[in-house]
Structures are given as C-alpha cells and as structure tokens.
Design a protein around this motif. Structure first.
Motif, PDB file in Angstrom:
ATOM      1  N   PRO A  74      61.997  52.936 -22.115  1.00 28.29           N
ATOM      2  CA  PRO A  74      62.536  51.564 -22.088  1.00 28.29           C
ATOM      3  C   PRO A  74      63.252  51.205 -20.791  1.00 28.29           C
ATOM      4  O   PRO A  74      63.172  50.065 -20.341  1.00 28.29           O
ATOM      5  CB  PRO A  74      63.518  51.551 -23.273  1.00 28.29           C
TER       6      PRO A  74
ATOM      7  N   ASN B 254      60.682  48.576 -20.040  1.00 24.57           N
ATOM      8  CA  ASN B 254      61.162  47.423 -20.818  1.00 24.57           C
ATOM      9  C   ASN B 254      60.360  47.196 -22.100  1.00 24.57           C
ATOM     10  O   ASN B 254      60.211  46.061 -22.564  1.00 24.57           O
ATOM     11  CB  ASN B 254      61.179  46.154 -19.964  1.00 24.57           C
TER      12      ASN B 254
ATOM     13  N   GLN C 234      61.462  41.595 -15.142  1.00 30.51           N
ATOM     14  CA  GLN C 234      61.359  42.703 -16.091  1.00 30.51           C
ATOM     15  C   GLN C 234      60.482  42.334 -17.288  1.00 30.51           C
ATOM     16  O   GLN C 234      59.721  43.175 -17.790  1.00 30.51           O
ATOM     17  CB  GLN C 234      62.752  43.142 -16.541  1.00 30.51           C
TER      18      GLN C 234
ATOM     19  N   ALA D 218      56.990  44.103 -18.350  1.00 27.57           N
ATOM     20  CA  ALA D 218      56.781  44.613 -19.710  1.00 27.57           C
ATOM     21  C   ALA D 218      55.421  44.174 -20.249  1.00 27.57           C
ATOM     22  O   ALA D 218      54.711  44.953 -20.899  1.00 27.57           O
ATOM     23  CB  ALA D 218      57.904  44.134 -20.636  1.00 27.57           C
TER      24      ALA D 218
ATOM     25  N   THR E  12      69.768  43.876 -20.080  1.00 22.13           N
ATOM     26  CA  THR E  12      68.401  44.300 -19.761  1.00 22.13           C
ATOM     27  C   THR E  12      67.460  43.973 -20.914  1.00 22.13           C
ATOM     28  O   THR E  12      67.737  44.353 -22.061  1.00 22.13           O
ATOM     29  CB  THR E  12      68.368  45.815 -19.481  1.00 22.13           C
TER      30      THR E  12
ATOM     31  N   VAL F  56      64.194  44.133 -23.419  1.00 24.76           N
ATOM     32  CA  VAL F  56      63.187  45.053 -23.948  1.00 24.76           C
ATOM     33  C   VAL F  56      62.301  44.233 -24.881  1.00 24.76           C
ATOM     34  O   VAL F  56      62.807  43.547 -25.770  1.00 24.76           O
ATOM     35  CB  VAL F  56      63.817  46.239 -24.704  1.00 24.76           C
TER      36      VAL F  56
END
Length: 536
Positions: free
Chosen positions: A253, A257, A318, A322, A362, A364
């Motif tokens: 992760p 991400n 990010q 992903a 951040t 995910v």
C-alpha cells in the motif's frame, strides 16, 4: 512502425543505456570528488548517489529485456533515455563550472550565489525523471514473456528500485498458484463481531480494530435455479474471490496505493464473501482510515481550504498511479468514486498540522467488490443509483448498460474524482434528515432545472441524461480548473473524461491491443507523465 525501424530501435536503446551508465558514473564520481569543497554539496551527495543506484538498477533491467518489449514502449524508453543523458551531461558541466577552479575568487562568488540552487535542481530533475521512467516501466508487467520474470529474479535485480519491486510483486501474483491460506475463518479475527460501517462509504466498507472489510454479494443468474447449479455458481464465484485475494495479497500500500489482502471468509447468513485487508499503517500503528467523500463534505471546508495545493496534486498522482497498478494486474476496478477511496491519516493525538484540514493523508484505492479480470466476460448489469451512476461513463449507466466494461471506463471514473479533487468539493452529499443522497448543485448541477435534487418540496428530482452530465463535467473542468490548479491539470482531467471519445488516442487501436500496452502508453503519456511534470 516498420520492421526495420523496430530493429533499429531495439539496437539503439542498449547503446543509449550504455552511455547513460557511463556518464552517470562520471557524475557520481564528480560529486564525490567535489563534495569536500562545499558543505552543501557534501550534504546532497548521498541523495544524488541514492538516485543513481535506483536509476542504474532500472537501466540495467531495461537493457536486459529490451528485445522483448513492444515498439511503442521501446520508443518511449528511447526518448526518456536521451532526456536522461542530456540531464547527466548538463549536471556534469554544472559541477565542473562550480568546483573545478573553486580556489579563484570569481568561482567562490559564483558558488555562493548559484551552487546550492544548481545542485538542488540536479536532484529535482533526477527525481522527476525517475518518477516518469518508473511509470513506463510498469508497462513491462503487461508483457507475457517468461524471460522477463527470469531477468527480474536474477541477481536481485529489484534491489533499490521500488518500480521493479512492484513489477515483480504483480507478475509473481499473476503466475503463481493461489494460496489456500487466504480462506479464513471468522474466529481468526477476535474483533470480527465488532464490524462497523465506515462513515460515508456507501454502506460498502466495514472496519474492525485490525482490518478494513469489503463484501461481495453473490448474485445468481436467475431467481430460481437448481441446487446443483447454485453450488457450481458459488464454486466459480469462490475461485474469482481466491484469484482477487491472491493478487491483492502481493500489494504494498505504501508504494502502490492499493490495499494488501489478508484473506476472505464466506458469510453464509448473508450470502456474501467478505474480503479482509490489513489497515495500511502508513502513519504508524494508529493510522486512521476515512473516505475521500467524508473529507470533501467535512464541515471544516466551509472555512476554506487550509491544506497546500501540492497536497491535491500528490493525491491526484497517487490515485492515478493506483489505477495503473490495478490495470497492470490485469483487472478492471468498476467502482472508482470518493466512497471507495480511503485516506489514511495519523492518529487523532498526532500533531494538528499533520491531519486534515491542514494536511491531506495518503490515498488507498479500495472498493474491489465489483472488480473482475480484464479478459473475463462483462455481465452488463448496473443499477439505478444516481449517486453511483454519475461516476460511470454514459455507456455504463443504468440497469442494463450499453457497452461491456473496459479499462477506459475506469479512467473516466478517475476523471470525475479528479474534477472533485480540483474543486475540493463533493458533487454528492448525504441528507440525514431526508435519508437520501442529494446533489451539490453549487459545485456541478447534474439535475434538470425545476427538479434539482436539492429537496424541492413535492417534486421528484430528474437526473440529466448521461451524455449531458458528461458535458457538464467537461465544461466544469475546462472553465473552473485552470483558475485553481492550472491549464495542464485541466487538460489531464478532460483527457480522462473524454477517454472513450479520443481523449487518450484512438479508442479502437487502444482496446484492440490484446496486452493493452498501447492503452498503457497513452495513459502514462497523457495522465501520469503530465501529472509528474506539474510544478507549483
């Protein structure tokens, strides 16, 4: 590209790599030679050396597999390598001009005035180049050639390179047998009974003290089918879950991400599989997950934005990365929206400036309840939930979508999310009094006038036609984003929103390529590379 051109390119790339390796080592040696002349250069020497170790590892890998790569990928690598060679040569000239005759008073003045700025620029350019190169490197994942796996495993090729580590993780997951250990029992998580819904996740994501949990309900082809067929359908469904869990178990992760899967259980009472993901401890053991939707609708936003605009660019980059990782794992996500994007934040007792609204955590990407393999047959089933449909391309809205789901539909969904991120507002909010979702018409109206979706008494809201909603999003991106995040970001969002109308190049060619390499190149070119090039 003709056969002769391809052969020429395949021969040219190793030659350029050899030059990059040669002059890159000269640069490192120069830094080592001159670092004692300047305390600031001495301080930066480790960073330059660290960058070069990673770049050298990746260059050697590309050199070893260049004959296996597609012409379009090779062409981009060739251009990037020429850029790198130019940057290295310029850096060497800069260092020589600053330090070769550092005893002279003119050079001392020059060193004092421009030395630190020049060296800092070298580091920034190497960092930017490596980020761009790493994105193209991910396309190697799509190449179905065992020789690439062999090269990855030889002599710890991935040492020092996050990009090669990610490639190896995904390729290994796709080529190795599924681990039966991923099938869990409820008793393996002592807090299983404490599952609670995560706020603003659209009732799709649950949490326990140890895990984030998503469920995937089993839908049978018809309402009444024989018991034997039900059992077969369940068995097939279970295989799909095993394969998904196996791929996501290989995730990192912090670098990708996307969540790391711990395993799954079958909840027979609710006829669904529940996927357990480790809570990404990106900010230590007390990392707190919350949805992007909850952040976009947070009450603190009424006072204006307190976070840096750089935080938004980082968030967008990010997320876009992903999506690339999901696609290089040969999956389509089918459910990208703010409810399925979780932002990991430091614990509530962490320093105030590290948490929202002063800083954005951040992201995910979760929401894997609808994911399928790229090559699997699309069911062409949907729903009537307008708050979900607005994140889907017009081809994929409603109960019976017109087209099969493909990678570009994910890119469109990403575009809508990037539009909300740029405006830093939510198109959807939950009205707890009415017990329903409402449209934030001030941000972007998606309902017909006279039925706004904002609660007109006695009047049922009427959603605009799908094509009109898409046009509204495109207009908003073209008109509003340049003032907030610049023209380049506006073009990125428009490219995503028009990806099935040519925004990422020829749609038929991109989707007709069996390995999706052409589409990957276009996505890296027009989304990720442009994001990397934005400087604030």
């Amino acid at each position: 590209m003709s056969g002769l051109e391809f052969v020429g390119l395949a021969l040219a790339v190793p030659g350029i790599i050899d030059l990059c390796l040669k002059y890159g080592q000269v640069l490192v040696d120069k830094v080592e030679l001159y670092r004692h002349s300047d305390a600031q250069l001495n301080e930066k020497q480790l960073r330059i050396s660290d960058h070069w170790i990673k770049i050298k590892t990746e260059l050697k890998f590309v050199n070893s597999v260049s004959s296996r790569l597609a012409p379009d990928v090779l062409d981009h690598f060739s251009r990037l390598l020429q850029q790198l060679l130019g940057k290295i040569e310029a850096a060497i000239r800069l260092l020589d001009s600053l330090y070769a005759k550092s005893d002279s008073w003119r050079n001392k003045v020059k060193l004092a005035m421009t030395g630190f700025t020049g060296v800092k620029k070298v580091i920034e350019e190497l960092d930017e180049w490596q980020g761009c190169f790493s994105n193209y490197l991910m396309l190697v994942t799509l190449v179905g050639d065992n020789a690439i796996d062999l090269k990855l495993s030889e002599s710890q090729q991935t040492e020092g390179s996050q990009a090669l580590d990610r490639i190896q993780r995904i390729r290994t997951a796709l080529s190795t047998p599924v681990s039966k250990r991923l099938a869990l029992t409820a008793t393996e998580d002592p807090a299983y009974s404490q599952r609670t819904l995560l706020r603003d996740s659209g009732d799709e994501i649950l949490t326990t003290p140890s895990f984030i949990v998503e469920y995937r309900s089993i839908s049978f082809p018809t309402t009444s089918i024989p018991v034997e067929e039900q059992a077969k359908h369940l068995a097939d469904f279970r295989i799909d879950i095993f394969n998904l869990a196996h791929v996501l178990a290989a995730s990192d992760p912090a670098a990708m991400n996307i969540p790391k899967c711990h395993g799954f259980i079958y909840n027979s009472d609710k006829h669904r599989f529940e996927m357990f993901y480790q809570i990404p401890t990106l900010y230590g053991p007390k990392t707190v997950p919350r949805t992007l939707r909850s952040i976009l609708t947070a009450k603190e936003n009424k006072l204006g934005a307190f976070h840096s605009i750089n935080d938004r660019f980082r968030l967008a980059t990010q997320l876009a990365q992903a999506v690339l990782y999901v696609h290089t794992a040969k999956l389509v996500h089918k459910n990208i929206r703010p409810e399925t994007i979780l932002i990991m934040e430091p614990s509530p007792d962490a320093e105030k400036k590290t948490r929202y609204p002063y800083s954005i955590g951040t992201p995910v990407l979760f929401g894997f309840s609808k994911v399928r393999e790229i090559q699997a047959e699309s069911e062409r089933t949907g729903d009537q939930d307008w708050e979900k449909n607005i994140y889907r391309h017009p081809q994929r809205q409603g109960l019976h979508p017109d087209d099969k789901y493909n990678i570009l539909h994910d890119v469109y969904s990403l575009g809508v999310c990037l539009l909300e991120i740029s405006l830093w507002t939510s198109f959807v909010f939950w009205d707890p009094v009415a017990g329903e979702y409402r449209n934030n018409g001030d941000a972007c109206s998606i309902f017909e006038k006279g039925g706004s979706g904002n609660g007109s008494a006695g009047q049922k809201p009427k959603l605009k036609p799908p094509k009109e909603i898409q046009k509204s999003f495109i207009r908003k991106a073209q008109q509003a984003i340049p003032r907030i995040m610049g023209e380049r970001f506006s073009r990125i969002v428009v490219s995503c929103l028009t990806c099935l109308e040519g925004g990422l190049g020829n749609v038929e060619e991109n989707l007709g390529d069996e390995n999706r390499i052409l589409l990957g190149v276009a996505y890296v070119d027009r989304v990720l590379t442009m994001l990397d090039e934005i400087s604030v």
